[in-house]
Design a protein around this motif. Structure first.
Motif, PDB file in Angstrom:
ATOM      1  N   THR A 108       6.110   8.442  -9.028  1.00  0.00           N
ATOM      2  CA  THR A 108       6.237   8.227  -7.592  1.00  0.00           C
ATOM      3  C   THR A 108       5.050   7.434  -7.051  1.00  0.00           C
ATOM      4  OG1 THR A 108       7.493  10.272  -7.366  1.00  0.00           O
ATOM      5  CG2 THR A 108       6.507   9.372  -5.363  1.00  0.00           C
ATOM      6  N   THR A 109       3.855   7.772  -7.493  1.00  0.00           N
ATOM      7  CA  THR A 109       2.657   7.053  -7.053  1.00  0.00           C
ATOM      8  C   THR A 109       2.743   5.581  -7.426  1.00  0.00           C
ATOM      9  OG1 THR A 109       1.321   9.036  -7.287  1.00  0.00           O
ATOM     10  CG2 THR A 109       0.146   6.937  -7.276  1.00  0.00           C
ATOM     11  N   GLU A 110       3.139   5.308  -8.636  1.00  0.00           N
ATOM     12  CA  GLU A 110       3.236   3.921  -9.081  1.00  0.00           C
ATOM     13  C   GLU A 110       4.370   3.185  -8.365  1.00  0.00           C
ATOM     14  OE1 GLU A 110       1.004   2.307 -10.841  1.00  0.00           O
ATOM     15  OE2 GLU A 110      -0.147   4.158 -10.981  1.00  0.00           O
ATOM     16  N   ASP A 111       5.467   3.882  -8.066  1.00  0.00           N
ATOM     17  CA  ASP A 111       6.552   3.264  -7.311  1.00  0.00           C
ATOM     18  C   ASP A 111       6.084   2.864  -5.911  1.00  0.00           C
ATOM     19  OD1 ASP A 111       8.264   3.548  -9.461  1.00  0.00           O
ATOM     20  OD2 ASP A 111       9.268   5.334  -8.667  1.00  0.00           O
ATOM     21  N   VAL A 112       5.276   3.725  -5.296  1.00  0.00           N
ATOM     22  CA  VAL A 112       4.732   3.416  -3.971  1.00  0.00           C
ATOM     23  C   VAL A 112       3.810   2.199  -4.057  1.00  0.00           C
ATOM     24  CG1 VAL A 112       3.185   4.263  -2.158  1.00  0.00           C
ATOM     25  CG2 VAL A 112       4.981   5.741  -3.060  1.00  0.00           C
ATOM     26  N   LYS A 113       2.989   2.142  -5.093  1.00  0.00           N
ATOM     27  CA  LYS A 113       2.112   0.981  -5.278  1.00  0.00           C
ATOM     28  C   LYS A 113       2.931  -0.297  -5.428  1.00  0.00           C
ATOM     29  CE  LYS A 113      -1.720   3.310  -7.642  1.00  0.00           C
ATOM     30  NZ  LYS A 113      -2.420   3.381  -8.949  1.00  0.00           N
ATOM     31  N   ASP A 114       4.002  -0.223  -6.212  1.00  0.00           N
ATOM     32  CA  ASP A 114       4.864  -1.392  -6.407  1.00  0.00           C
ATOM     33  C   ASP A 114       5.470  -1.856  -5.089  1.00  0.00           C
ATOM     34  OD1 ASP A 114       4.337  -1.385  -9.113  1.00  0.00           O
ATOM     35  OD2 ASP A 114       6.262  -0.477  -9.690  1.00  0.00           O
ATOM     36  N   GLU A 115       5.933  -0.920  -4.278  1.00  0.00           N
ATOM     37  CA  GLU A 115       6.531  -1.268  -2.987  1.00  0.00           C
ATOM     38  C   GLU A 115       5.482  -1.873  -2.065  1.00  0.00           C
ATOM     39  OE1 GLU A 115       9.741  -1.349  -1.957  1.00  0.00           O
ATOM     40  OE2 GLU A 115      10.146  -0.907  -4.070  1.00  0.00           O
TER      41      GLU A 115
END
Length: 60
Positions: free
Chosen positions: A47-54
């Motif tokens: 989830t943290t990495e998905d937020v960074k990607d967004e």
């Protein structure tokens, strides 16, 4: 998310599932809870990495 980070999170999830399953088979509540905790940690990492990607997409 880098492939390296995604692989680490996925490995942590698999490790947690195996540990939880072994805890179920051996009737070991400590192993069960530790396995579940590892799975939660992996989900948080994803989830943290998905937020960074967004955020990167928005910034571009």
């Amino acid at each position: 998310m880098s492939i390296k980070d995604r692989a680490k999170a996925t490995a942590k999830n698999v490790e947690g599932k195996i540990q939880e399953t072994m805890g179920n088979v051996t009737d070991n509540p400590k192993a069960q809870s530790e396995g579940k905790a590892k799975q939660v940690e992996a989900k948080v990492r994803h989830t943290t990495e998905d937020v960074k990607d967004e955020a990167k997409k928005i910034a571009e």
